[in-house]
Design a protein around this motif. Structure first.
Motif, PDB file in Angstrom:
ATOM      1  N   THR A   1      -9.693 -50.003  25.914  1.00 20.02           N
ATOM      2  CA  THR A   1     -10.557 -50.793  26.787  1.00 20.02           C
ATOM      3  C   THR A   1      -9.986 -52.184  26.974  1.00 20.02           C
ATOM      4  O   THR A   1      -9.958 -52.706  28.090  1.00 20.02           O
ATOM      5  CB  THR A   1     -11.985 -50.865  26.201  1.00 20.02           C
ATOM      6  OG1 THR A   1     -12.473 -49.543  26.032  1.00 20.02           O
ATOM      7  CG2 THR A   1     -12.915 -51.643  27.086  1.00 20.02           C
ATOM      8  N   GLU A   2      -9.531 -52.790  25.891  1.00 14.36           N
ATOM      9  CA  GLU A   2      -8.960 -54.132  25.991  1.00 14.36           C
ATOM     10  C   GLU A   2      -7.651 -54.116  26.766  1.00 14.36           C
ATOM     11  O   GLU A   2      -7.379 -55.011  27.558  1.00 14.36           O
ATOM     12  CB  GLU A   2      -8.737 -54.697  24.589  1.00 14.36           C
ATOM     13  CG  GLU A   2     -10.018 -54.991  23.844  1.00 14.36           C
ATOM     14  CD  GLU A   2      -9.785 -55.278  22.372  1.00 14.36           C
ATOM     15  OE1 GLU A   2      -8.614 -55.301  21.940  1.00 14.36           O
ATOM     16  OE2 GLU A   2     -10.777 -55.472  21.651  1.00 14.36           O
TER      17      GLU A   2
ATOM     18  N   GLY B   1      -8.524 -52.963  30.588  1.00 16.69           N
ATOM     19  CA  GLY B   1      -9.474 -53.824  31.273  1.00 16.69           C
ATOM     20  C   GLY B   1     -10.723 -53.087  31.728  1.00 16.69           C
ATOM     21  O   GLY B   1     -11.578 -53.653  32.385  1.00 16.69           O
ATOM     22  N   PHE B   2     -10.843 -51.830  31.413  1.00 15.42           N
ATOM     23  CA  PHE B   2     -12.038 -51.041  31.709  1.00 15.42           C
ATOM     24  C   PHE B   2     -12.161 -49.968  30.639  1.00 15.42           C
ATOM     25  O   PHE B   2     -11.210 -49.688  29.922  1.00 15.42           O
ATOM     26  CB  PHE B   2     -11.975 -50.410  33.110  1.00 15.42           C
ATOM     27  CG  PHE B   2     -10.813 -49.476  33.312  1.00 15.42           C
ATOM     28  CD1 PHE B   2     -10.916 -48.127  33.011  1.00 15.42           C
ATOM     29  CD2 PHE B   2      -9.606 -49.944  33.809  1.00 15.42           C
ATOM     30  CE1 PHE B   2      -9.850 -47.266  33.188  1.00 15.42           C
ATOM     31  CE2 PHE B   2      -8.534 -49.084  33.992  1.00 15.42           C
ATOM     32  CZ  PHE B   2      -8.662 -47.744  33.680  1.00 15.42           C
ATOM     33  N   ARG B   3     -13.348 -49.405  30.541  1.00 18.19           N
ATOM     34  CA  ARG B   3     -13.570 -48.352  29.552  1.00 18.19           C
ATOM     35  C   ARG B   3     -13.074 -47.032  30.129  1.00 18.19           C
ATOM     36  O   ARG B   3     -13.647 -46.516  31.091  1.00 18.19           O
ATOM     37  CB  ARG B   3     -15.055 -48.260  29.232  1.00 18.19           C
ATOM     38  CG  ARG B   3     -15.350 -47.267  28.165  1.00 18.19           C
ATOM     39  CD  ARG B   3     -16.831 -47.212  27.882  1.00 18.19           C
ATOM     40  NE  ARG B   3     -16.998 -46.978  26.469  1.00 18.19           N
ATOM     41  CZ  ARG B   3     -17.980 -47.423  25.754  1.00 18.19           C
ATOM     42  NH1 ARG B   3     -18.920 -48.142  26.311  1.00 18.19           N
ATOM     43  NH2 ARG B   3     -18.052 -47.160  24.477  1.00 18.19           N
TER      44      ARG B   3
ATOM     45  N   LYS C   1     -12.410 -43.203  30.948  1.00 23.55           N
ATOM     46  CA  LYS C   1     -13.186 -41.966  30.882  1.00 23.55           C
ATOM     47  C   LYS C   1     -12.317 -40.890  30.227  1.00 23.55           C
ATOM     48  O   LYS C   1     -11.091 -40.959  30.273  1.00 23.55           O
ATOM     49  CB  LYS C   1     -13.568 -41.496  32.296  1.00 23.55           C
ATOM     50  CG  LYS C   1     -14.241 -42.543  33.156  1.00 23.55           C
ATOM     51  CD  LYS C   1     -15.691 -42.638  32.864  1.00 23.55           C
ATOM     52  CE  LYS C   1     -16.484 -43.452  33.842  1.00 23.55           C
ATOM     53  NZ  LYS C   1     -16.129 -44.802  34.071  1.00 23.55           N
TER      54      LYS C   1
ATOM     55  N   ARG D   1      -9.972 -44.118  35.301  1.00 26.61           N
ATOM     56  CA  ARG D   1     -10.967 -45.012  35.916  1.00 26.61           C
ATOM     57  C   ARG D   1     -12.186 -44.240  36.401  1.00 26.61           C
ATOM     58  O   ARG D   1     -13.314 -44.646  36.160  1.00 26.61           O
ATOM     59  CB  ARG D   1     -10.350 -45.755  37.090  1.00 26.61           C
ATOM     60  CG  ARG D   1      -9.289 -46.730  36.697  1.00 26.61           C
ATOM     61  CD  ARG D   1      -8.879 -47.522  37.903  1.00 26.61           C
ATOM     62  NE  ARG D   1      -9.929 -48.481  38.159  1.00 26.61           N
ATOM     63  CZ  ARG D   1      -9.763 -49.795  38.095  1.00 26.61           C
ATOM     64  NH1 ARG D   1      -8.588 -50.272  37.793  1.00 26.61           N
ATOM     65  NH2 ARG D   1     -10.763 -50.605  38.330  1.00 26.61           N
ATOM     66  N   THR D   2     -11.962 -43.117  37.096  1.00 28.13           N
ATOM     67  CA  THR D   2     -13.076 -42.395  37.718  1.00 28.13           C
ATOM     68  C   THR D   2     -13.657 -41.313  36.829  1.00 28.13           C
ATOM     69  O   THR D   2     -14.860 -41.072  36.878  1.00 28.13           O
ATOM     70  CB  THR D   2     -12.620 -41.741  39.036  1.00 28.13           C
ATOM     71  OG1 THR D   2     -11.625 -40.756  38.755  1.00 28.13           O
ATOM     72  CG2 THR D   2     -12.085 -42.760  40.009  1.00 28.13           C
TER      73      THR D   2
END
Length: 194
Positions: free
Chosen positions: A34-35, A38-40, A42, A70-71
């Motif tokens: 995540t770090e 920049g996003f969690r 999937k 991302r999605t």
């Protein structure tokens, strides 16, 4: 006043328990992903990557994996490709989590032994129609097939077995006739070359 303090303490305990319950599944690896990204991210399976890579072989696998992270959806990623025609390249930080393979750099397609849809085996160069339809004995006899017998109009047979046998015979006649025409054409071109 004492009741207000009790309500605030109860509220703080509930918020603490809720945060602990919802973030308890994060592992160190998940937090670092995540770090880094920049996003969690999937959850993405190899089957998902293979599905997109098989539908769009010109899109690099790293771009596919990054968009799926991302999605989390094959449908959303494939719709994005159809609408835009491309997927964004992953940032350099992505490659710290998913390093490039030497084999993957040469090709965008997933390896042949990857799990995914069944692939059609390549035909061997020696695989001919004669061997595929077991017509070697008929070729050895070299019996010419009359032109009026080739293909022709099929008669509707009573049983499925008879219809299948009739279809096989018509296929065999067409293959043998095509072979005769090819051999005649080769002999004709060999005679003109000499």
């Amino acid at each position: 006043m004492g009741e207000v303090v009790n309500v605030l303490v109860a509220f703080a305990v509930i918020v603490f328990i809720f945060r602990w319950a919802t973030s308890g599944g994060d592992t160190v690896e998940r937090r670092s992903a995540t770090e880094t990204l920049g996003f969690r991210p999937k959850p993405v399976t190899q089957v998902m990557i293979d599905t997109i890579a098989n539908m769009f072989p010109d899109i690099p696998v790293d771009n596919v994996r990054y968009d799926l992270l991302r999605t989390g959806s094959v449908e959303l990623t494939s719709n994005k490709i159809l609408e835009r025609g491309f997927l964004d390249a992953p940032p350099p930080a992505y490659y710290t989590l998913f390093p490039r393979d030497a084999n993957a750099a040469n090709t965008n397609r997933p390896p042949a032994n990857a799990a995914g849809p069944a692939r059609v085996p390549e035909k061997k160069p020696t695989d001919t129609l004669i061997s595929r339809y077991n017509l070697q004995d008929r070729v050895a006899k070299a019996e010419p097939v009359p032109e009026e017998q080739i293909g022709g109009k099929a008669v509707w047979e009573d049983s499925p077995e008879k219809r299948e046998a009739s279809l096989k015979e018509r296929k065999a006649q067409m293959i043998l006739a095509a072979r005769q025409r090819m051999l005649a054409q080769q002999q004709k071109s060999a005679a003109t070359d000499n």
